[in-house]
Design an enzyme around this catalytic site. Sequence first.
Site, PDB file in Angstrom:
ATOM      1  N   LYS A 106       0.880  -1.170   0.000  1.00  0.00           N
ATOM      2  CA  LYS A 106       0.000   0.000   0.000  1.00  0.00           C
ATOM      3  C   LYS A 106       0.918   1.221   0.000  1.00  0.00           C
ATOM      4  O   LYS A 106       1.602   1.498   0.987  1.00  0.00           O
ATOM      5  CB  LYS A 106      -0.907   0.006   1.221  1.00  0.00           C
ATOM      6  CG  LYS A 106      -1.877   1.184   1.202  1.00  0.00           C
ATOM      7  CD  LYS A 106      -2.631   1.333   2.503  1.00  0.00           C
ATOM      8  CE  LYS A 106      -3.429   2.626   2.426  1.00  0.00           C
ATOM      9  NZ  LYS A 106      -3.655   3.215   3.746  1.00  0.00           N
ATOM     10  N   GLY A 167      -8.329   9.377   9.352  1.00  0.00           N
ATOM     11  CA  GLY A 167      -8.722   9.467  10.750  1.00  0.00           C
ATOM     12  C   GLY A 167      -9.719  10.551  11.071  1.00  0.00           C
ATOM     13  O   GLY A 167     -10.077  10.738  12.237  1.00  0.00           O
ATOM     14  N   ALA A 193      -9.704   5.765   3.881  1.00  0.00           N
ATOM     15  CA  ALA A 193      -9.596   6.936   4.774  1.00  0.00           C
ATOM     16  C   ALA A 193     -10.881   7.744   4.853  1.00  0.00           C
ATOM     17  O   ALA A 193     -11.535   8.005   3.855  1.00  0.00           O
ATOM     18  CB  ALA A 193      -8.445   7.858   4.382  1.00  0.00           C
TER      19      ALA A 193
END
Length: 265
Positions: A106, A167, A193
């Site tokens: 990733k 986040g 995300a």
Amino acid sequence: MKEDSCLQIGGKSFSSRLMVGTGKYTSSEVMLESLANTESEIVTVAVRRIQNNQNGENLLEKIDWKKFWMLPNTAGCTNSDEAIRIAILGRELAKLSGQEENNFVKLEVIPDKKYLLPDPIETLKAAEILINKDFIVLPYINADPILAKKLEEIGCSTVMPLGSPIGSGQGLLNLSNISIIIENSNIPVIIDAGIGVPSEASQAMELGADGVLINSAIALAKNPLKMAKAMNYGVKAGREAFLAGRIEKQKLANASSPEINISIK
């Protein structure tokens, strides 16, 4: 109705379309139970966390890598050179964990410390070099349809546009661009995300995304174990809805019980 199939990445098939991260959990026990509840098959691991020995070795030992496919990530890298070096270390970690054929990475290149937004130029540069080194590259990008297509053209195995900053739990903030990426892509699109709740995971799948990657929303939930299950359900529900095909939107109402051939005496 569309026919379903397994998620295909780099020649491997996965039944689950939910990928999960391993950071931010209060304990390894909570993490392991949460991973089990997601029914995920792909688990991301921050190579730098392991390299710096921030409970990294413990993490590698705790997870049963016969059950999960490791997705090493280059989190913490700020340029292409760093990302390439960490990707190579990640491949070695996968081999040490028993996954000899694992070339997945990733790719994250993030110089922006405040909003953690990915660098498109350095990401493209690193991706091309890693592909030439036989990596299966899954790049984390902004929701940029042009960049997504260029990454596909150079040989990336997926693209991973963000829903919103890492986040943040803000959900899918750029539905239009995400939809364009999905429409134009011939490789899997994984939304990565920003997803905060299962309804947002479902929304991503309803748009036609091939999968989602979730970490913070599970790890930082008041009850991570329940949230892990909920995210699993959300992804499955969204996928089923996409395959079923939604009702067309109309400006006017349309009675569900039309008065046709009804005689009232």
